[in-house]
Write an enzyme that holds these catalytic residues in place. Structure first.
Site, PDB file in Angstrom:
ATOM      1  N   LYS A 259       0.831  -1.201   0.000  1.00 50.51           N
ATOM      2  CA  LYS A 259       0.000   0.000   0.000  1.00 50.51           C
ATOM      3  C   LYS A 259       0.872   1.261   0.000  1.00 50.51           C
ATOM      4  O   LYS A 259       2.079   1.207   0.310  1.00 50.51           O
ATOM      5  CB  LYS A 259      -0.890  -0.016   1.242  1.00 50.51           C
ATOM      6  CG  LYS A 259      -1.930  -1.144   1.264  1.00 50.51           C
ATOM      7  CD  LYS A 259      -2.821  -1.012   2.497  1.00 50.51           C
ATOM      8  CE  LYS A 259      -3.920  -2.048   2.504  1.00 50.51           C
ATOM      9  NZ  LYS A 259      -4.892  -1.826   3.617  1.00 50.51           N
TER      10      LYS A 259
ATOM     11  N   TYR B  97     -12.933  -3.046  -2.726  1.00 47.55           N
ATOM     12  CA  TYR B  97     -13.395  -2.798  -1.346  1.00 47.55           C
ATOM     13  C   TYR B  97     -14.923  -2.707  -1.279  1.00 47.55           C
ATOM     14  O   TYR B  97     -15.470  -1.990  -0.423  1.00 47.55           O
ATOM     15  CB  TYR B  97     -12.737  -1.532  -0.787  1.00 47.55           C
ATOM     16  CG  TYR B  97     -11.286  -1.726  -0.380  1.00 47.55           C
ATOM     17  CD1 TYR B  97     -10.866  -2.878   0.314  1.00 47.55           C
ATOM     18  CD2 TYR B  97     -10.327  -0.763  -0.650  1.00 47.55           C
ATOM     19  CE1 TYR B  97      -9.535  -3.059   0.694  1.00 47.55           C
ATOM     20  CE2 TYR B  97      -8.990  -0.938  -0.257  1.00 47.55           C
ATOM     21  CZ  TYR B  97      -8.612  -2.089   0.411  1.00 47.55           C
ATOM     22  OH  TYR B  97      -7.296  -2.257   0.795  1.00 47.55           O
TER      23      TYR B  97
ATOM     24  N   PHE C 268     -15.648   5.119   6.780  1.00 47.10           N
ATOM     25  CA  PHE C 268     -14.248   5.352   6.420  1.00 47.10           C
ATOM     26  C   PHE C 268     -13.927   4.970   4.969  1.00 47.10           C
ATOM     27  O   PHE C 268     -12.786   5.071   4.532  1.00 47.10           O
ATOM     28  CB  PHE C 268     -13.319   4.592   7.374  1.00 47.10           C
ATOM     29  CG  PHE C 268     -13.624   3.121   7.488  1.00 47.10           C
ATOM     30  CD1 PHE C 268     -13.132   2.211   6.566  1.00 47.10           C
ATOM     31  CD2 PHE C 268     -14.419   2.642   8.529  1.00 47.10           C
ATOM     32  CE1 PHE C 268     -13.411   0.861   6.654  1.00 47.10           C
ATOM     33  CE2 PHE C 268     -14.701   1.278   8.639  1.00 47.10           C
ATOM     34  CZ  PHE C 268     -14.197   0.388   7.689  1.00 47.10           C
TER      35      PHE C 268
ATOM     36  N   ARG D  68      -1.752 -14.398   5.209  1.00 40.71           N
ATOM     37  CA  ARG D  68      -2.596 -13.690   6.183  1.00 40.71           C
ATOM     38  C   ARG D  68      -1.986 -13.781   7.583  1.00 40.71           C
ATOM     39  O   ARG D  68      -2.028 -12.834   8.351  1.00 40.71           O
ATOM     40  CB  ARG D  68      -4.024 -14.262   6.182  1.00 40.71           C
ATOM     41  CG  ARG D  68      -4.855 -13.841   4.992  1.00 40.71           C
ATOM     42  CD  ARG D  68      -5.194 -12.369   4.960  1.00 40.71           C
ATOM     43  NE  ARG D  68      -6.230 -11.992   5.894  1.00 40.71           N
ATOM     44  CZ  ARG D  68      -6.941 -10.866   5.809  1.00 40.71           C
ATOM     45  NH1 ARG D  68      -6.727  -9.999   4.821  1.00 40.71           N
ATOM     46  NH2 ARG D  68      -7.845 -10.581   6.701  1.00 40.71           N
TER      47      ARG D  68
ATOM     48  N   THR E 264      -5.994  -6.644  10.983  1.00 39.89           N
ATOM     49  CA  THR E 264      -6.130  -5.371  10.266  1.00 39.89           C
ATOM     50  C   THR E 264      -5.497  -4.182  10.999  1.00 39.89           C
ATOM     51  O   THR E 264      -4.750  -3.405  10.399  1.00 39.89           O
ATOM     52  CB  THR E 264      -7.635  -5.069  10.024  1.00 39.89           C
ATOM     53  OG1 THR E 264      -8.239  -6.213   9.431  1.00 39.89           O
ATOM     54  CG2 THR E 264      -7.809  -3.865   9.114  1.00 39.89           C
TER      55      THR E 264
ATOM     56  N   ARG F 153       2.184  -6.172   9.925  1.00 40.82           N
ATOM     57  CA  ARG F 153       1.433  -5.035  10.475  1.00 40.82           C
ATOM     58  C   ARG F 153       1.827  -4.785  11.931  1.00 40.82           C
ATOM     59  O   ARG F 153       1.909  -3.641  12.381  1.00 40.82           O
ATOM     60  CB  ARG F 153      -0.061  -5.296  10.348  1.00 40.82           C
ATOM     61  CG  ARG F 153      -0.560  -5.169   8.895  1.00 40.82           C
ATOM     62  CD  ARG F 153      -1.948  -5.743   8.741  1.00 40.82           C
ATOM     63  NE  ARG F 153      -2.577  -5.406   7.470  1.00 40.82           N
ATOM     64  CZ  ARG F 153      -3.739  -5.916   7.068  1.00 40.82           C
ATOM     65  NH1 ARG F 153      -4.395  -6.786   7.823  1.00 40.82           N
ATOM     66  NH2 ARG F 153      -4.252  -5.568   5.899  1.00 40.82           N
TER      67      ARG F 153
ATOM     68  N   ASN G 200      -2.051   0.384   7.086  1.00 42.70           N
ATOM     69  CA  ASN G 200      -1.533  -0.883   7.626  1.00 42.70           C
ATOM     70  C   ASN G 200      -0.637  -1.657   6.641  1.00 42.70           C
ATOM     71  O   ASN G 200      -0.557  -2.875   6.672  1.00 42.70           O
ATOM     72  CB  ASN G 200      -2.685  -1.738   8.166  1.00 42.70           C
ATOM     73  CG  ASN G 200      -3.725  -2.026   7.110  1.00 42.70           C
ATOM     74  OD1 ASN G 200      -3.547  -1.658   5.944  1.00 42.70           O
ATOM     75  ND2 ASN G 200      -4.799  -2.682   7.490  1.00 42.70           N
TER      76      ASN G 200
ATOM     77  N   HIS H  82      -2.092  -5.174   1.779  1.00 40.89           N
ATOM     78  CA  HIS H  82      -3.335  -5.931   1.603  1.00 40.89           C
ATOM     79  C   HIS H  82      -2.955  -7.354   1.247  1.00 40.89           C
ATOM     80  O   HIS H  82      -1.970  -7.566   0.517  1.00 40.89           O
ATOM     81  CB  HIS H  82      -4.174  -5.346   0.448  1.00 40.89           C
ATOM     82  CG  HIS H  82      -5.262  -6.281   0.008  1.00 40.89           C
ATOM     83  ND1 HIS H  82      -6.469  -6.369   0.664  1.00 40.89           N
ATOM     84  CD2 HIS H  82      -5.296  -7.224  -0.978  1.00 40.89           C
ATOM     85  CE1 HIS H  82      -7.204  -7.308   0.083  1.00 40.89           C
ATOM     86  NE2 HIS H  82      -6.517  -7.844  -0.919  1.00 40.89           N
TER      87      HIS H  82
ATOM     88  N   GLU I 260      -9.321 -11.868  -6.836  1.00 40.24           N
ATOM     89  CA  GLU I 260      -8.506 -10.647  -6.708  1.00 40.24           C
ATOM     90  C   GLU I 260      -7.318 -10.653  -7.670  1.00 40.24           C
ATOM     91  O   GLU I 260      -6.949  -9.616  -8.210  1.00 40.24           O
ATOM     92  CB  GLU I 260      -8.035 -10.486  -5.256  1.00 40.24           C
ATOM     93  CG  GLU I 260      -9.194 -10.205  -4.313  1.00 40.24           C
ATOM     94  CD  GLU I 260      -8.761  -9.848  -2.895  1.00 40.24           C
ATOM     95  OE1 GLU I 260      -7.566  -9.996  -2.558  1.00 40.24           O
ATOM     96  OE2 GLU I 260      -9.629  -9.416  -2.123  1.00 40.24           O
TER      97      GLU I 260
HETATM   98  P1  ADP Z   1      -8.060  -6.494   5.824  1.00 40.93           P
HETATM   99  O1  ADP Z   1      -7.228  -5.561   4.968  1.00 40.93           O
HETATM  100  O2  ADP Z   1      -7.324  -6.872   7.095  1.00 40.93           O
HETATM  101  O3  ADP Z   1      -8.557  -7.704   5.055  1.00 40.93           O
HETATM  102  P2  ADP Z   1     -10.726  -5.254   5.648  1.00 40.93           P
HETATM  103  O4  ADP Z   1     -10.988  -5.994   4.372  1.00 40.93           O
HETATM  104  O5  ADP Z   1     -11.772  -5.297   6.720  1.00 40.93           O
HETATM  105  O6  ADP Z   1      -9.341  -5.693   6.333  1.00 40.93           O
HETATM  106  O7  ADP Z   1     -10.494  -3.698   5.306  1.00 40.93           O
HETATM  107  C1  ADP Z   1      -9.769  -3.313   4.189  1.00 40.93           C
HETATM  108  C2  ADP Z   1      -8.892  -2.129   4.551  1.00 40.93           C
HETATM  109  O8  ADP Z   1      -9.715  -1.012   4.911  1.00 40.93           O
HETATM  110  C3  ADP Z   1      -7.992  -2.355   5.765  1.00 40.93           C
HETATM  111  O9  ADP Z   1      -6.799  -3.039   5.458  1.00 40.93           O
HETATM  112  C4  ADP Z   1      -7.748  -0.941   6.238  1.00 40.93           C
HETATM  113  O10 ADP Z   1      -6.748  -0.299   5.455  1.00 40.93           O
HETATM  114  C5  ADP Z   1      -9.089  -0.279   5.953  1.00 40.93           C
HETATM  115  N1  ADP Z   1      -9.985  -0.315   7.140  1.00 40.93           N
HETATM  116  C6  ADP Z   1     -10.686  -1.374   7.622  1.00 40.93           C
HETATM  117  N2  ADP Z   1     -11.406  -1.036   8.712  1.00 40.93           N
HETATM  118  C7  ADP Z   1     -11.144   0.281   8.949  1.00 40.93           C
HETATM  119  C8  ADP Z   1     -11.551   1.241   9.938  1.00 40.93           C
HETATM  120  N3  ADP Z   1     -12.403   0.914  10.904  1.00 40.93           N
HETATM  121  N4  ADP Z   1     -11.056   2.486   9.855  1.00 40.93           N
HETATM  122  C9  ADP Z   1     -10.205   2.861   8.883  1.00 40.93           C
HETATM  123  N5  ADP Z   1      -9.779   2.012   7.905  1.00 40.93           N
HETATM  124  C10 ADP Z   1     -10.225   0.745   7.939  1.00 40.93           C
END
Ligand code: ADP
Length: 154
Positions: A10, A50, A58, A86, A92, A103, A113, A116, A127
């Site tokens: 990212k 997303y 957010f 993972r 996350t 992370r 973070n 992805h 994906e």
């Molecule tokens: P992951 O990346 O761990 O699979 P998600 O698919 O739930 O998590 O979310 C995608 C991305 O959106 C996260 O990696 C993070 O960058 C962002 N994100 C998720 N939840 C939040 C939140 N509550 N506030 C801000 N950003 C978030």
């Protein structure tokens, strides 16, 4: 054909100069890089990628961050690789992620973070198609394969 998964380095990873450190984690684990390129993401691809977040407050903030500069998309290959990656990246929220994970070691943020990674082998298939043409994914064998896996694991 070995399992494959998508990783995105990212903007937070690129801006902070952590690309090499993050790639090293995957290399040191014993994963095989099957594809890599730099891409500028836009709303169309982020709305798709997303989609599960589209009603979250957010969502726009996440999209703005992800399209702020180009990202690096990667395809990593290995046995059970989606689960392995993972576990390597951690949960996350960087503040909650275990020390020793990417992370957990490199992020103090929920949003910023670093990486992805696809959350399962099934989503990895979808994906990878979103970000790579078939010709951009390479099949080859690491010369150390017999030191990475037992005969019956290959
Ligand atoms: P992951 O990346 O761990 O699979 P998600 O698919 O739930 O998590 O979310 C995608 C991305 O959106 C996260 O990696 C993070 O960058 C962002 N994100 C998720 N939840 C939040 C939140 N509550 N506030 C801000 N950003 C978030």
């Amino acid at each position: 054909m070995t399992e494959k998964t998508l990783v995105i380095l990212k903007p937070s990873c690129i801006q902070r100069g952590l690309m090499g450190a993050v790639i090293s984690r995957f290399e040191q684990k014993g994963l095989r890089l099957a594809g890599m390129k730099m891409v500028q993401l836009d709303d169309a691809v982020l709305d798709e990628h997303y989609a599960h977040l589209k009603d979250k407050p957010f969502f726009q903030c996440v999209k703005n961050s992800m399209k702020s500069i180009p990202v690096v998309v990667q395809c990593w290959a290995g046995k059970d690789v989606a689960n392995v990656v993972r576990r390597l990246i951690g949960v996350t929220n960087g503040r909650d992620a275990s020390a020793g994970t990417i992370r957990g070691d490199f992020s103090v943020s929920m949003q910023e973070n670093i990486v992805h990674a696809s959350d399962s082998a099934q989503s990895a298939k979808v994906e990878l198609k979103r970000f790579f043409k078939e010709t951009e994914i390479y099949e080859y064998t690491l010369s150390v394969e017999s030191n990475l896996y037992s005969e019956d694991e290959i």
